[in-house]
Enzyme design. Structure first.
Site, PDB file in Angstrom:
ATOM      1  N   GLU A   1     -74.245  -5.657  -2.328  1.00 56.07           N
ATOM      2  CA  GLU A   1     -73.815  -4.260  -2.425  1.00 56.07           C
ATOM      3  C   GLU A   1     -72.308  -4.179  -2.663  1.00 56.07           C
ATOM      4  O   GLU A   1     -71.562  -5.107  -2.347  1.00 56.07           O
ATOM      5  CB  GLU A   1     -74.238  -3.556  -1.117  1.00 56.07           C
ATOM      6  CG  GLU A   1     -73.790  -2.140  -0.922  1.00 56.07           C
ATOM      7  CD  GLU A   1     -74.371  -1.148  -1.910  1.00 56.07           C
ATOM      8  OE1 GLU A   1     -74.221  -1.350  -3.119  1.00 56.07           O
ATOM      9  OE2 GLU A   1     -74.936  -0.121  -1.467  1.00 56.07           O
ATOM     10  N   ASP A   2     -71.862  -3.072  -3.219  1.00 57.52           N
ATOM     11  CA  ASP A   2     -70.432  -2.903  -3.447  1.00 57.52           C
ATOM     12  C   ASP A   2     -69.688  -2.579  -2.156  1.00 57.52           C
ATOM     13  O   ASP A   2     -68.676  -3.176  -1.830  1.00 57.52           O
ATOM     14  CB  ASP A   2     -70.155  -1.826  -4.519  1.00 57.52           C
ATOM     15  CG  ASP A   2     -70.842  -0.482  -4.258  1.00 57.52           C
ATOM     16  OD1 ASP A   2     -71.566  -0.341  -3.239  1.00 57.52           O
ATOM     17  OD2 ASP A   2     -70.674   0.433  -5.081  1.00 57.52           O
TER      18      ASP A   2
ATOM     19  N   LYS B   1     -66.278  -0.764   5.114  1.00 58.27           N
ATOM     20  CA  LYS B   1     -65.343   0.227   5.654  1.00 58.27           C
ATOM     21  C   LYS B   1     -65.318   0.147   7.168  1.00 58.27           C
ATOM     22  O   LYS B   1     -66.356  -0.016   7.804  1.00 58.27           O
ATOM     23  CB  LYS B   1     -65.769   1.638   5.217  1.00 58.27           C
ATOM     24  CG  LYS B   1     -65.263   1.959   3.834  1.00 58.27           C
ATOM     25  CD  LYS B   1     -65.225   3.440   3.536  1.00 58.27           C
ATOM     26  CE  LYS B   1     -64.739   3.616   2.106  1.00 58.27           C
ATOM     27  NZ  LYS B   1     -65.000   4.969   1.596  1.00 58.27           N
TER      28      LYS B   1
ATOM     29  N   ASP C   1     -67.196   3.415  -8.438  1.00 64.62           N
ATOM     30  CA  ASP C   1     -66.878   4.586  -9.267  1.00 64.62           C
ATOM     31  C   ASP C   1     -66.422   5.799  -8.485  1.00 64.62           C
ATOM     32  O   ASP C   1     -66.615   5.904  -7.276  1.00 64.62           O
ATOM     33  CB  ASP C   1     -68.128   5.004 -10.046  1.00 64.62           C
ATOM     34  CG  ASP C   1     -69.157   5.699  -9.144  1.00 64.62           C
ATOM     35  OD1 ASP C   1     -69.556   5.106  -8.129  1.00 64.62           O
ATOM     36  OD2 ASP C   1     -69.529   6.854  -9.435  1.00 64.62           O
TER      37      ASP C   1
ATOM     38  N   PHE D   1     -61.168   6.332  -0.058  1.00 65.45           N
ATOM     39  CA  PHE D   1     -62.057   6.226  -1.201  1.00 65.45           C
ATOM     40  C   PHE D   1     -61.444   5.280  -2.234  1.00 65.45           C
ATOM     41  O   PHE D   1     -60.321   5.484  -2.686  1.00 65.45           O
ATOM     42  CB  PHE D   1     -62.324   7.599  -1.816  1.00 65.45           C
ATOM     43  CG  PHE D   1     -63.550   7.582  -2.675  1.00 65.45           C
ATOM     44  CD1 PHE D   1     -64.809   7.731  -2.111  1.00 65.45           C
ATOM     45  CD2 PHE D   1     -63.452   7.384  -4.049  1.00 65.45           C
ATOM     46  CE1 PHE D   1     -65.949   7.676  -2.900  1.00 65.45           C
ATOM     47  CE2 PHE D   1     -64.591   7.331  -4.847  1.00 65.45           C
ATOM     48  CZ  PHE D   1     -65.839   7.485  -4.264  1.00 65.45           C
TER      49      PHE D   1
ATOM     50  N   ASP E   1     -70.563   1.773   3.782  1.00 59.98           N
ATOM     51  CA  ASP E   1     -69.809   2.895   4.339  1.00 59.98           C
ATOM     52  C   ASP E   1     -70.472   3.277   5.663  1.00 59.98           C
ATOM     53  O   ASP E   1     -70.229   2.648   6.681  1.00 59.98           O
ATOM     54  CB  ASP E   1     -69.789   4.020   3.305  1.00 59.98           C
ATOM     55  CG  ASP E   1     -68.871   5.168   3.677  1.00 59.98           C
ATOM     56  OD1 ASP E   1     -68.194   5.086   4.714  1.00 59.98           O
ATOM     57  OD2 ASP E   1     -68.826   6.163   2.935  1.00 59.98           O
TER      58      ASP E   1
HETATM   59  P1  IMP Z   1     -73.492   4.424   2.847  1.00 58.65           P
HETATM   60  O1  IMP Z   1     -74.944   4.717   2.655  1.00 58.65           O
HETATM   61  O2  IMP Z   1     -72.779   5.502   3.585  1.00 58.65           O
HETATM   62  O3  IMP Z   1     -73.224   3.048   3.426  1.00 58.65           O
HETATM   63  O4  IMP Z   1     -72.822   4.518   1.425  1.00 58.65           O
HETATM   64  C1  IMP Z   1     -72.764   3.479   0.584  1.00 58.65           C
HETATM   65  C2  IMP Z   1     -72.640   3.960  -0.854  1.00 58.65           C
HETATM   66  O5  IMP Z   1     -71.700   5.040  -1.002  1.00 58.65           O
HETATM   67  C3  IMP Z   1     -72.107   2.828  -1.678  1.00 58.65           C
HETATM   68  O6  IMP Z   1     -73.164   2.120  -2.257  1.00 58.65           O
HETATM   69  C4  IMP Z   1     -71.248   3.518  -2.695  1.00 58.65           C
HETATM   70  O7  IMP Z   1     -72.021   3.809  -3.841  1.00 58.65           O
HETATM   71  C5  IMP Z   1     -70.824   4.814  -2.081  1.00 58.65           C
HETATM   72  N1  IMP Z   1     -69.439   4.734  -1.581  1.00 58.65           N
HETATM   73  C6  IMP Z   1     -69.032   4.773  -0.296  1.00 58.65           C
HETATM   74  N2  IMP Z   1     -67.701   4.684  -0.200  1.00 58.65           N
HETATM   75  C7  IMP Z   1     -67.230   4.554  -1.455  1.00 58.65           C
HETATM   76  C8  IMP Z   1     -65.895   4.390  -2.008  1.00 58.65           C
HETATM   77  O8  IMP Z   1     -64.861   4.328  -1.327  1.00 58.65           O
HETATM   78  N3  IMP Z   1     -65.845   4.296  -3.363  1.00 58.65           N
HETATM   79  C9  IMP Z   1     -66.937   4.346  -4.162  1.00 58.65           C
HETATM   80  N4  IMP Z   1     -68.186   4.476  -3.688  1.00 58.65           N
HETATM   81  C10 IMP Z   1     -68.334   4.589  -2.347  1.00 58.65           C
HETATM   82 MG    MG Z   2     -73.619   1.935  -4.349  1.00 52.66          MG
END
Ligand code: IMP
Ligand code: MG
Length: 175
Positions: free
Chosen positions: A96-97, A128, A156, A149, A100
């Protein structure tokens, strides 16, 4: 540097070096076994490619897409592109990238666990610094980042900036 970027937090060199270390760590951890790398679309693709080329094991790849809908109560997730491979008995490594809240990976992990893989590991480029459930603790983390962010190297903002070779913070006026 791109005109919308105010600060680079991870350079191309740092990203390539760290991806190589992670690929080598995976190679050690799964010695003698086969792995299936699952890239979560679309943000993971550059990291995915850089880790993959540093894994010296029998290795297969697959991709998964998920979309989140902001519901009235909470964020709902749906699979938009499912795996092409059967994962039963396999060592699955989710790539995964960024982690969060962890909701995306928790959902994917739960869905894939139903298909009886041997093991599911999590490999994320960025993590994060916010509280997450035990379920989504990543075994492989590129870098920890503050709660800001970030874009570039696959990540993106409104589908833009994925092609930047570094990771940076965008200027307020570009948002
Ligand atoms: P989570 O479900 O809250 O862990 O969100 C993860 C997803 O939110 C990632 O796969 C990203 O696509 C997007 N995301 C969260 N933070 C960022 C950021 O700082 N930059 C770009 N995409 C983000
Ligand atoms: Mg993503």
């Amino acid at each position: 540097m791109h005109k919308d970027i105010k600060e680079i937090i991870f350079s191309e060199e740092q990203l390539i070096k760290r991806s190589k270390e992670i690929g080598e760590q995976i190679t050690k951890d799964f010695e003698g076994e086969e792995v299936l790398l699952v890239g979560i679309l679309r943000g993971s693709i550059l990291f995915f490619a850089d880790v993959m080329r540093n894994i010296d094991l029998d290795c297969k790849i697959d991709f998964m897409g998920v979309k989140s809908y902001e519901g009235t109560v909470s964020k709902e997730l749906k699979i938009t592109k499912d795996l092409s491979e059967d994962i039963e008995g396999k060592n699955v490594i989710l790539v995964e990238d960024i982690l969060d809240t962890g909701k995306t990976l928790a959902y994917i992990k739960r869905e894939l666990a139903k298909r009886n893989p041997k093991k599911i590991s999590i490999c994320t480029l960025l993590d994060k610094k916010i509280e997450k459930s035990e379920e989504v603790k990543a075994q492989y983390v590129g870098f920890e980042v503050d709660n800001v962010f970030v874009v570039g190297y696959g990540l993106d903002y409104s589908q833009k900036y994925r092609n930047l070779p570094y990771i940076g913070v965008i200027k307020e006026e570009a948002i």
